[in-house]
Enzyme design. Structure first.
Site, PDB file in Angstrom:
ATOM      1  N   ASN A   9       0.852  -1.183   0.000  1.00 20.57           N
ATOM      2  CA  ASN A   9       0.000   0.000   0.000  1.00 20.57           C
ATOM      3  C   ASN A   9       0.890   1.236   0.000  1.00 20.57           C
ATOM      4  O   ASN A   9       1.465   1.613   1.015  1.00 20.57           O
ATOM      5  CB  ASN A   9      -0.901  -0.018   1.241  1.00 20.57           C
ATOM      6  CG  ASN A   9      -1.780   1.207   1.343  1.00 20.57           C
ATOM      7  OD1 ASN A   9      -1.929   1.969   0.392  1.00 20.57           O
ATOM      8  ND2 ASN A   9      -2.382   1.399   2.507  1.00 20.57           N
ATOM      9  N   TRP A  10       0.976   1.894  -1.156  1.00 17.36           N
ATOM     10  CA  TRP A  10       1.863   3.052  -1.282  1.00 17.36           C
ATOM     11  C   TRP A  10       1.296   4.308  -0.639  1.00 17.36           C
ATOM     12  O   TRP A  10       2.001   5.308  -0.501  1.00 17.36           O
ATOM     13  CB  TRP A  10       2.139   3.330  -2.769  1.00 17.36           C
ATOM     14  CG  TRP A  10       2.899   2.251  -3.476  1.00 17.36           C
ATOM     15  CD1 TRP A  10       3.360   1.074  -2.940  1.00 17.36           C
ATOM     16  CD2 TRP A  10       3.274   2.237  -4.856  1.00 17.36           C
ATOM     17  NE1 TRP A  10       3.988   0.322  -3.903  1.00 17.36           N
ATOM     18  CE2 TRP A  10       3.954   1.013  -5.092  1.00 17.36           C
ATOM     19  CE3 TRP A  10       3.100   3.119  -5.913  1.00 17.36           C
ATOM     20  CZ2 TRP A  10       4.453   0.672  -6.345  1.00 17.36           C
ATOM     21  CZ3 TRP A  10       3.597   2.781  -7.167  1.00 17.36           C
ATOM     22  CH2 TRP A  10       4.269   1.570  -7.373  1.00 17.36           C
ATOM     23  N   LYS A  11       0.014   4.280  -0.282  1.00 13.66           N
ATOM     24  CA  LYS A  11      -0.649   5.430   0.330  1.00 13.66           C
ATOM     25  C   LYS A  11      -0.457   6.673  -0.559  1.00 13.66           C
ATOM     26  O   LYS A  11      -0.414   6.560  -1.781  1.00 13.66           O
ATOM     27  CB  LYS A  11      -0.157   5.625   1.757  1.00 13.66           C
ATOM     28  CG  LYS A  11      -0.321   4.349   2.599  1.00 13.66           C
ATOM     29  CD  LYS A  11      -0.046   4.550   4.065  1.00 13.66           C
ATOM     30  CE  LYS A  11      -0.227   3.230   4.807  1.00 13.66           C
ATOM     31  NZ  LYS A  11      -0.046   3.395   6.275  1.00 13.66           N
ATOM     32  N   HIS A  97      -9.461   0.756   5.529  1.00 12.77           N
ATOM     33  CA  HIS A  97      -8.163   0.988   6.167  1.00 12.77           C
ATOM     34  C   HIS A  97      -8.346   1.934   7.348  1.00 12.77           C
ATOM     35  O   HIS A  97      -9.178   2.838   7.317  1.00 12.77           O
ATOM     36  CB  HIS A  97      -7.179   1.578   5.160  1.00 12.77           C
ATOM     37  CG  HIS A  97      -5.763   1.582   5.622  1.00 12.77           C
ATOM     38  ND1 HIS A  97      -5.277   2.526   6.511  1.00 12.77           N
ATOM     39  CD2 HIS A  97      -4.719   0.747   5.354  1.00 12.77           C
ATOM     40  CE1 HIS A  97      -4.004   2.283   6.745  1.00 12.77           C
ATOM     41  NE2 HIS A  97      -3.645   1.207   6.054  1.00 12.77           N
ATOM     42  N   GLU A  99      -6.772   4.400   8.365  1.00 15.42           N
ATOM     43  CA  GLU A  99      -6.632   5.826   8.047  1.00 15.42           C
ATOM     44  C   GLU A  99      -7.912   6.374   7.429  1.00 15.42           C
ATOM     45  O   GLU A  99      -8.281   7.527   7.673  1.00 15.42           O
ATOM     46  CB  GLU A  99      -5.430   6.027   7.119  1.00 15.42           C
ATOM     47  CG  GLU A  99      -4.106   5.737   7.820  1.00 15.42           C
ATOM     48  CD  GLU A  99      -2.967   5.406   6.872  1.00 15.42           C
ATOM     49  OE1 GLU A  99      -1.873   5.097   7.376  1.00 15.42           O
ATOM     50  OE2 GLU A  99      -3.175   5.445   5.641  1.00 15.42           O
ATOM     51  N   GLU A 169      -4.849  -5.122  11.063  1.00 19.18           N
ATOM     52  CA  GLU A 169      -3.839  -4.106  11.323  1.00 19.18           C
ATOM     53  C   GLU A 169      -4.082  -3.494  12.690  1.00 19.18           C
ATOM     54  O   GLU A 169      -5.030  -2.732  12.865  1.00 19.18           O
ATOM     55  CB  GLU A 169      -3.843  -2.991  10.273  1.00 19.18           C
ATOM     56  CG  GLU A 169      -4.926  -3.017   9.224  1.00 19.18           C
ATOM     57  CD  GLU A 169      -5.036  -1.684   8.511  1.00 19.18           C
ATOM     58  OE1 GLU A 169      -4.130  -1.380   7.721  1.00 19.18           O
ATOM     59  OE2 GLU A 169      -6.010  -0.957   8.734  1.00 19.18           O
ATOM     60  N   GLY A 175       2.827   2.519  10.911  1.00 17.73           N
ATOM     61  CA  GLY A 175       3.712   3.662  10.716  1.00 17.73           C
ATOM     62  C   GLY A 175       4.414   4.131  11.974  1.00 17.73           C
ATOM     63  O   GLY A 175       5.058   5.181  11.977  1.00 17.73           O
ATOM     64  N   SER A 215       3.711  -2.005  10.430  1.00 12.18           N
ATOM     65  CA  SER A 215       5.172  -1.969  10.558  1.00 12.18           C
ATOM     66  C   SER A 215       5.812  -3.326  10.278  1.00 12.18           C
ATOM     67  O   SER A 215       6.789  -3.709  10.910  1.00 12.18           O
ATOM     68  CB  SER A 215       5.571  -1.463  11.952  1.00 12.18           C
ATOM     69  OG  SER A 215       5.142  -0.129  12.139  1.00 12.18           O
ATOM     70  N   GLY A 236       3.009  -1.200   4.315  1.00 11.04           N
ATOM     71  CA  GLY A 236       2.958   0.230   4.087  1.00 11.04           C
ATOM     72  C   GLY A 236       4.309   0.792   3.689  1.00 11.04           C
ATOM     73  O   GLY A 236       4.746   0.670   2.544  1.00 11.04           O
ATOM     74  N   GLY A 237       5.007   1.403   4.648  1.00  7.69           N
ATOM     75  CA  GLY A 237       6.263   2.094   4.350  1.00  7.69           C
ATOM     76  C   GLY A 237       7.291   1.257   3.626  1.00  7.69           C
ATOM     77  O   GLY A 237       7.977   1.734   2.713  1.00  7.69           O
TER      78      GLY A 237
END
Length: 252
Positions: A9-11, A97, A99, A169, A175, A215, A236-237
């Site tokens: 997921n590049w967000k 998600h 967010e 999650e 993050g 993470s 994610g990151g």
């Protein structure tokens, strides 16, 4: 059938050049180094989906949207319909998600509409569930996740539910650099599978892929993925670095 899955997921990251370069690097590395039967999915921002899809033609890499509207069409400025995503070759869509739930106040009713719209247009939802830090500290994680599953997915008939992918999650680990221990991840994944078995049956629960998100990186992926009920990751990151992401995909 239960699949191993790693989804990146590049967000809201990357410009066009960076997005295309990242997708090309991942596809090349995975093509050269693939060592298992994992399904690898990339989820770039909306504006790059079509271009990334074209770049990935002829590879095994799939694409996912990061969201979709619950509406089919009309005067909804800024929204993107599931039918639009399907028309450019998108195969998966992330729904619910943390967010989106937090920053955009997505309600259970809205998530149901999104799930229904996605599935009605042939997209596979990657449906996210998970608790916040205060909820974890209050030992409410099972209550919260049960509610999210029931409110967002349990309206589906078995034949439709069988197509779903679930991503657990823990919100406190997204993050933050904090990661649920492998034991914590396994405990919650097992709990989710049991809740699904109670609602549907053991076969449905046993064949469903449940991903861990929060993470997850190339250092801890192997241990997390070795847990019996952890079928991969929603990354994610670490998905923004081609080398790290491919190493995660090779961690099964």
């Amino acid at each position: 059938m239960r699949k191993k899955i790693v989804a990146g997921n590049w967000k809201m990251n990357c410009n066009q050049e960076e997005a295309y370069s990242l997708a090309t690097e991942v596809a090349g590395m995975w093509g050269d180094e693939k060592n298992n039967d994992a399904v690898v999915i990339l989820s770039p921002p909306f504006v790059f989906l079509s271009g990334v899809r074209q770049l990935l033609k002829g590879t095994e890499i799939k694409i996912a949207a990061q969201n979709c509207s619950g509406e089919s069409q009309g005067a909804f400025t800024g929204e993107v319909a599931a039918s639009m995503l399907q028309s450019i070759g998108t195969e998966y869509v992330i729904i619910g998600h943390s967010e989106r739930r937090l920053y955009f106040k997505e309600s259970p009713e809205e998530l149901v509409k999104k799930v229904n719209s996605a599935m009605g247009n042939g997209l596979i939802p990657i449906f996210c569930v998970g608790e916040s830090l205060p909820q974890r500290e209050a030992d409410e994680q099972e209550k919260i996740v049960t509610s999210q599953l029931s409110d967002g997915l349990f309206h589906l008939e078995q034949k439709d539910f069988e197509k779903i992918i679930i991503a657990y999650e823990p919100v406190w680990a997204i993050g933050t650099g904090k990661t649920a221990t492998s034991a914590q991840a396994q405990e919650m994944h097992s709990f989710i599978r049991n809740e699904i078995a109670k609602k549907y049956n053991d076969d449905v629960a046993g064949n469903l892929s449940i991903l861990y998100g929060g993470s997850c990186n190339e250092k801890n992926a192997g241990e997390l993925f070795s847990m019996p009920d952890v079928d991969g990751g929603l990354i994610g990151g670490a998905s923004l670095k081609s080398r790290s992401f491919v190493n995660i995909a090779k961690s099964f």
